[in-house]
Design an enzyme around this catalytic site. Structure first.
Site, PDB file in Angstrom:
ATOM      1  N   SER A 108       0.856  -1.186   0.000  1.00 33.96           N
ATOM      2  CA  SER A 108       0.000   0.000   0.000  1.00 33.96           C
ATOM      3  C   SER A 108       0.889   1.232   0.000  1.00 33.96           C
ATOM      4  O   SER A 108       2.012   1.204   0.501  1.00 33.96           O
ATOM      5  CB  SER A 108      -0.875  -0.012   1.255  1.00 33.96           C
ATOM      6  OG  SER A 108      -1.263   1.287   1.606  1.00 33.96           O
ATOM      7  N   SER A 109       0.362   2.334  -0.527  1.00 34.02           N
ATOM      8  CA  SER A 109       1.159   3.569  -0.605  1.00 34.02           C
ATOM      9  C   SER A 109       1.449   4.169   0.774  1.00 34.02           C
ATOM     10  O   SER A 109       2.295   5.055   0.901  1.00 34.02           O
ATOM     11  CB  SER A 109       0.447   4.604  -1.482  1.00 34.02           C
ATOM     12  OG  SER A 109      -0.841   4.881  -0.974  1.00 34.02           O
ATOM     13  N   CYS A 110       0.764   3.679   1.815  1.00 28.78           N
ATOM     14  CA  CYS A 110       0.993   4.218   3.162  1.00 28.78           C
ATOM     15  C   CYS A 110       2.347   3.790   3.740  1.00 28.78           C
ATOM     16  O   CYS A 110       2.720   4.213   4.829  1.00 28.78           O
ATOM     17  CB  CYS A 110      -0.124   3.813   4.107  1.00 28.78           C
ATOM     18  SG  CYS A 110      -0.041   2.088   4.592  1.00 28.78           S
ATOM     19  N   TYR A 137      -0.017  -0.811  10.299  1.00 33.65           N
ATOM     20  CA  TYR A 137      -0.275  -1.416   8.986  1.00 33.65           C
ATOM     21  C   TYR A 137       0.930  -1.215   8.067  1.00 33.65           C
ATOM     22  O   TYR A 137       1.372  -2.153   7.387  1.00 33.65           O
ATOM     23  CB  TYR A 137      -1.528  -0.785   8.369  1.00 33.65           C
ATOM     24  CG  TYR A 137      -1.898  -1.322   7.011  1.00 33.65           C
ATOM     25  CD1 TYR A 137      -2.442  -2.600   6.873  1.00 33.65           C
ATOM     26  CD2 TYR A 137      -1.724  -0.561   5.864  1.00 33.65           C
ATOM     27  CE1 TYR A 137      -2.786  -3.107   5.628  1.00 33.65           C
ATOM     28  CE2 TYR A 137      -2.070  -1.047   4.609  1.00 33.65           C
ATOM     29  CZ  TYR A 137      -2.607  -2.319   4.502  1.00 33.65           C
ATOM     30  OH  TYR A 137      -2.947  -2.810   3.260  1.00 33.65           O
ATOM     31  N   LYS A 141       3.458  -4.019   6.222  1.00 32.42           N
ATOM     32  CA  LYS A 141       3.659  -4.065   4.769  1.00 32.42           C
ATOM     33  C   LYS A 141       5.141  -3.895   4.402  1.00 32.42           C
ATOM     34  O   LYS A 141       5.634  -4.553   3.482  1.00 32.42           O
ATOM     35  CB  LYS A 141       2.800  -3.005   4.079  1.00 32.42           C
ATOM     36  CG  LYS A 141       1.314  -3.333   4.069  1.00 32.42           C
ATOM     37  CD  LYS A 141       1.056  -4.586   3.254  1.00 32.42           C
ATOM     38  CE  LYS A 141      -0.399  -5.005   3.239  1.00 32.42           C
ATOM     39  NZ  LYS A 141      -0.597  -6.277   2.513  1.00 32.42           N
ATOM     40  N   HIS A 180     -13.202   4.149   2.187  1.00 31.53           N
ATOM     41  CA  HIS A 180     -12.276   5.205   1.775  1.00 31.53           C
ATOM     42  C   HIS A 180     -13.044   6.339   1.093  1.00 31.53           C
ATOM     43  O   HIS A 180     -14.235   6.230   0.838  1.00 31.53           O
ATOM     44  CB  HIS A 180     -11.206   4.612   0.857  1.00 31.53           C
ATOM     45  CG  HIS A 180     -10.287   3.672   1.561  1.00 31.53           C
ATOM     46  ND1 HIS A 180     -10.387   2.296   1.454  1.00 31.53           N
ATOM     47  CD2 HIS A 180      -9.249   3.902   2.407  1.00 31.53           C
ATOM     48  CE1 HIS A 180      -9.450   1.731   2.198  1.00 31.53           C
ATOM     49  NE2 HIS A 180      -8.754   2.674   2.792  1.00 31.53           N
TER      50      HIS A 180
END
Length: 308
Positions: A108-110, A137, A141, A180
């Site tokens: 994920s981009s987070c 999270y 990842k 979202h």
């Protein structure tokens, strides 16, 4: 991937996993194995060990994860860290043990630092502090990316990692609290239209910018990279274009045909000002998105209407 190869999609019920499943079926793959979470608890080392030993998949798409919006991420911090670590540890390790030819890990981009320069390049990983609300999270990842690289370095496993931007599309989550921003706006404008509500209020100023990729485009990219990418590190998957939340709101309003007013509650937080992916690495590998935002939202709205 050979057409008769046995392919395991972990997380096939989710938006991403179901898009990958559709893509593979369209391409003529018939030997696809799936399990629901009630059939196979991916957090259980024993269950995953037994599953891999029995099924012996040739290829694995690791799209299973515990996911949620900002509230869920911040509330269930222990679960987001524990569950995601368990899922990926079990699947990545058993893929090695059972001789899987290739595995794709979806992140994920987070994962990128909160204050990283824009657009986000793959090299910015681990160059700064994470966004506190979704740190558990993100750390899980990041561990998954590094685990794929470590198994490649030590055991020669062809395990690759991809990082999608914000996704939307068929099979999205439209929950009033846990969804979202894009699906949440579809639901809110639709309900306001149906109920004749005079205005819709959106949190913040509307100034933050976000990038959105249609989930079926992500599936196309994953399929392409599974055939054409065999390196350590990660590949960003996105459009390389972003839009303000305000412009997004007015676009969704237009598509749904809502006639009322849009208001912005500037006392509420805006969140990160911008999160745009640098997709030059992806483009250099020969893949580019096809579905533009307006067309994608129209497709998503039709799916929303059919399901709700």
């Amino acid at each position: 991937m050979e057409k008769q190869a046995k392919i395991y999609i972990a997380g096939h019920k989710g938006m991403v996993g179901s898009a990958i499943h559709r893509k593979l079926t369209t391409e003529g793959y018939t030997n696809i194995i799936t399990r629901t979470s009630s059939e196979l608890d991916l957090r259980s080392q024993q269950q995953v060990t037994e599953f891999f030993a029995a099924e012996k998949p040739d290829y694995v798409f690791l799209a299973a994860a515990k996911v949620g919006g900002i509230v869920a991420n911040n509330t269930y911090r222990a679960e987001f860290l524990y569950d995601n670590l368990q899922i990926q540890n079990n699947i990545i390790h058993q893929s090695y043990v059972n001789g899987v030819k290739k595995l794709m890990f979806l992140g994920s981009s987070c994962i990128y630092p909160k204050m990283a320069p824009q657009p986000l390049k793959e090299d910015y990983l681990l160059t700064g502090l994470l966004e506190p609300t979704n740190e558990p999270y993100a750390i899980a990842k990041i561990a998954g990316i590094k685990m794929c690289d470590a198994y490649r370095a030590q055991y020669g496993c062809n395990f690759i990692s991809v990082m999608p931007t914000n996704l939307y599309g068929y099979n999205d989550n439209y929950h009033p609290q846990n969804s979202h921003v894009l699906p949440a706006l579809i639901r809110r404008f639709h309900e306001a239209k149906v109920n004749g509500v005079a205005d819709v209020t959106i949190w913040g100023t509307g100034a933050p910018m976000r990038e959105f990729l249609f989930a079926d485009d992500l599936a196309e990219a994953c399929y392409y990279l599974m055939q054409n990418y065999d390196e350590e590190g990660l590949v960003n998957i996105g459009t390389g274009k972003d839009i303000t939340i305000k412009d997004l709101a007015f676009l969704i309003k237009k598509i749904i045909g809502y006639e009322g007013e849009v208001k912005f509650d500037t006392s509420k937080p805006d969140g990160t000002p911008r999160k745009l992916m640098d997709v030059s690495k992806l483009h250099s590998k020969g893949w580019k998105h096809k579905i533009e935002l307006e067309e994608g939202i129209e497709l998503a709205y039709q799916d929303f209407l059919s399901r709700y």
